[in-house]
Motif scaffolding. Sequence first.
Motif, PDB file in Angstrom:
ATOM      1  N   PRO A  57       0.800  -1.230   0.000  1.00 21.02           N
ATOM      2  CA  PRO A  57       0.000   0.000   0.000  1.00 21.02           C
ATOM      3  C   PRO A  57       0.835   1.284   0.000  1.00 21.02           C
ATOM      4  O   PRO A  57       0.325   2.355   0.293  1.00 21.02           O
ATOM      5  N   LEU A  58       2.106   1.178  -0.353  1.00 21.40           N
ATOM      6  CA  LEU A  58       2.950   2.367  -0.431  1.00 21.40           C
ATOM      7  C   LEU A  58       2.703   3.089  -1.756  1.00 21.40           C
ATOM      8  O   LEU A  58       2.473   2.460  -2.791  1.00 21.40           O
ATOM      9  N   ALA A  59       2.787   4.406  -1.727  1.00 18.61           N
ATOM     10  CA  ALA A  59       2.488   5.226  -2.909  1.00 18.61           C
ATOM     11  C   ALA A  59       3.298   4.792  -4.116  1.00 18.61           C
ATOM     12  O   ALA A  59       2.752   4.610  -5.208  1.00 18.61           O
ATOM     13  N   ARG A  60       4.601   4.616  -3.961  1.00 14.91           N
ATOM     14  CA  ARG A  60       5.446   4.294  -5.112  1.00 14.91           C
ATOM     15  C   ARG A  60       5.116   2.925  -5.710  1.00 14.91           C
ATOM     16  O   ARG A  60       5.207   2.741  -6.913  1.00 14.91           O
ATOM     17  N   THR A  61       4.703   1.959  -4.866  1.00 14.39           N
ATOM     18  CA  THR A  61       4.380   0.641  -5.416  1.00 14.39           C
ATOM     19  C   THR A  61       3.015   0.647  -6.086  1.00 14.39           C
ATOM     20  O   THR A  61       2.819  -0.024  -7.097  1.00 14.39           O
ATOM     21  N   ILE A  62       2.077   1.399  -5.522  1.00 15.95           N
ATOM     22  CA  ILE A  62       0.769   1.538  -6.169  1.00 15.95           C
ATOM     23  C   ILE A  62       0.937   2.189  -7.535  1.00 15.95           C
ATOM     24  O   ILE A  62       0.382   1.722  -8.539  1.00 15.95           O
ATOM     25  N   GLU A  63       1.723   3.257  -7.589  1.00 14.67           N
ATOM     26  CA  GLU A  63       1.940   3.959  -8.855  1.00 14.67           C
ATOM     27  C   GLU A  63       2.643   3.064  -9.870  1.00 14.67           C
ATOM     28  O   GLU A  63       2.257   3.018 -11.045  1.00 14.67           O
ATOM     29  N   THR A  64       3.677   2.351  -9.435  1.00 16.16           N
ATOM     30  CA  THR A  64       4.388   1.438 -10.341  1.00 16.16           C
ATOM     31  C   THR A  64       3.446   0.370 -10.878  1.00 16.16           C
ATOM     32  O   THR A  64       3.411   0.093 -12.082  1.00 16.16           O
ATOM     33  N   THR A  65       2.663  -0.229  -9.982  1.00 14.18           N
ATOM     34  CA  THR A  65       1.735  -1.294 -10.376  1.00 14.18           C
ATOM     35  C   THR A  65       0.702  -0.783 -11.369  1.00 14.18           C
ATOM     36  O   THR A  65       0.426  -1.434 -12.384  1.00 14.18           O
ATOM     37  N   TRP A  66       0.147   0.388 -11.104  1.00  8.78           N
ATOM     38  CA  TRP A  66      -0.878   0.941 -11.994  1.00  8.78           C
ATOM     39  C   TRP A  66      -0.307   1.247 -13.376  1.00  8.78           C
ATOM     40  O   TRP A  66      -0.899   0.894 -14.395  1.00  8.78           O
ATOM     41  N   ILE A  67       0.846   1.897 -13.402  1.00 16.33           N
ATOM     42  CA  ILE A  67       1.459   2.254 -14.691  1.00 16.33           C
ATOM     43  C   ILE A  67       1.833   0.998 -15.471  1.00 16.33           C
ATOM     44  O   ILE A  67       1.559   0.892 -16.664  1.00 16.33           O
ATOM     45  N   ALA A  68       2.436   0.036 -14.811  1.00 15.51           N
ATOM     46  CA  ALA A  68       2.964  -1.132 -15.510  1.00 15.51           C
ATOM     47  C   ALA A  68       1.903  -2.189 -15.828  1.00 15.51           C
ATOM     48  O   ALA A  68       1.950  -2.813 -16.885  1.00 15.51           O
ATOM     49  N   PHE A  69       0.945  -2.398 -14.911  1.00 13.89           N
ATOM     50  CA  PHE A  69       0.061  -3.565 -15.039  1.00 13.89           C
ATOM     51  C   PHE A  69      -1.402  -3.267 -15.330  1.00 13.89           C
ATOM     52  O   PHE A  69      -2.183  -4.201 -15.519  1.00 13.89           O
ATOM     53  N   ALA A  70      -1.824  -2.008 -15.351  1.00  8.61           N
ATOM     54  CA  ALA A  70      -3.241  -1.704 -15.606  1.00  8.61           C
ATOM     55  C   ALA A  70      -3.682  -2.335 -16.922  1.00  8.61           C
ATOM     56  O   ALA A  70      -3.033  -2.165 -17.951  1.00  8.61           O
ATOM     57  N   GLY A  71      -4.751  -3.091 -16.871  1.00  7.63           N
ATOM     58  CA  GLY A  71      -5.266  -3.759 -18.058  1.00  7.63           C
ATOM     59  C   GLY A  71      -4.540  -5.036 -18.427  1.00  7.63           C
ATOM     60  O   GLY A  71      -4.932  -5.728 -19.367  1.00  7.63           O
ATOM     61  N   LEU A  72      -3.492  -5.369 -17.692  1.00  3.26           N
ATOM     62  CA  LEU A  72      -2.719  -6.580 -17.984  1.00  3.26           C
ATOM     63  C   LEU A  72      -2.909  -7.670 -16.938  1.00  3.26           C
ATOM     64  O   LEU A  72      -2.283  -8.718 -17.018  1.00  3.26           O
ATOM     65  N   ALA A  73      -3.760  -7.407 -15.951  1.00  7.89           N
ATOM     66  CA  ALA A  73      -3.991  -8.381 -14.885  1.00  7.89           C
ATOM     67  C   ALA A  73      -5.480  -8.457 -14.566  1.00  7.89           C
ATOM     68  O   ALA A  73      -6.202  -7.475 -14.698  1.00  7.89           O
ATOM     69  N   ASP A  74      -5.916  -9.631 -14.134  1.00  8.05           N
ATOM     70  CA  ASP A  74      -7.315  -9.823 -13.773  1.00  8.05           C
ATOM     71  C   ASP A  74      -7.631  -9.316 -12.380  1.00  8.05           C
ATOM     72  O   ASP A  74      -8.748  -8.904 -12.101  1.00  8.05           O
ATOM     73  N   ARG A  75      -6.631  -9.365 -11.492  1.00  8.05           N
ATOM     74  CA  ARG A  75      -6.882  -9.029 -10.094  1.00  8.05           C
ATOM     75  C   ARG A  75      -5.650  -8.368  -9.493  1.00  8.05           C
ATOM     76  O   ARG A  75      -4.522  -8.769  -9.771  1.00  8.05           O
ATOM     77  N   PHE A  76      -5.892  -7.368  -8.637  1.00 10.66           N
ATOM     78  CA  PHE A  76      -4.830  -6.673  -7.916  1.00 10.66           C
ATOM     79  C   PHE A  76      -5.113  -6.778  -6.419  1.00 10.66           C
ATOM     80  O   PHE A  76      -6.252  -6.572  -5.990  1.00 10.66           O
ATOM     81  N   VAL A  77      -4.077  -7.075  -5.645  1.00  9.49           N
ATOM     82  CA  VAL A  77      -4.212  -7.191  -4.194  1.00  9.49           C
ATOM     83  C   VAL A  77      -3.146  -6.323  -3.533  1.00  9.49           C
ATOM     84  O   VAL A  77      -1.976  -6.381  -3.912  1.00  9.49           O
ATOM     85  N   LEU A  78      -3.579  -5.533  -2.549  1.00  9.46           N
ATOM     86  CA  LEU A  78      -2.640  -4.765  -1.728  1.00  9.46           C
ATOM     87  C   LEU A  78      -2.443  -5.504  -0.408  1.00  9.46           C
ATOM     88  O   LEU A  78      -3.421  -5.910   0.216  1.00  9.46           O
ATOM     89  N   THR A  79      -1.191  -5.661   0.010  1.00 15.74           N
ATOM     90  CA  THR A  79      -0.909  -6.246   1.310  1.00 15.74           C
ATOM     91  C   THR A  79       0.254  -5.531   1.983  1.00 15.74           C
ATOM     92  O   THR A  79       1.298  -5.333   1.358  1.00 15.74           O
ATOM     93  N   PRO A  80       0.091  -5.167   3.244  1.00 13.24           N
ATOM     94  CA  PRO A  80       1.189  -4.536   3.965  1.00 13.24           C
ATOM     95  C   PRO A  80       2.289  -5.531   4.336  1.00 13.24           C
ATOM     96  O   PRO A  80       3.377  -5.138   4.730  1.00 13.24           O
TER      97      PRO A  80
END
Length: 118
Positions: A57-80
Amino acid sequence: HNPLVSRGKREQDEQALAQGRSMLNPTLSDLGKQQAQQLRQAMLDDKSHYDLVVTTPLARTIETTWIAFAGLADRFVLTPELCESAEARLGGPQRGFSLQQTMHEYPFLKDWDLSLIR
């Protein structure tokens, strides 16, 4: 295949490290965003698709995940549970923003699994 993305360049890294401290929830720098976009393009070129992407749930990982994987994955999970830890003098464990603030900053998270965030 299962790519592991460590992290892109954090916006505040150089300044914080020069001062001998860490940032509690740094955002992605322009270089980090460019790196995430390059990763995305490589996955698009490979016609990659993923069942699940897990991130913190860190800002930089959320941003990286969204930019890189949006539309390329069926499911996204955040875990601390995947968050890095830092010495107490550097701000202690990294946890990110509150869930409410995170949802405000990143509205697209409404479609992600946030059930592990407390």
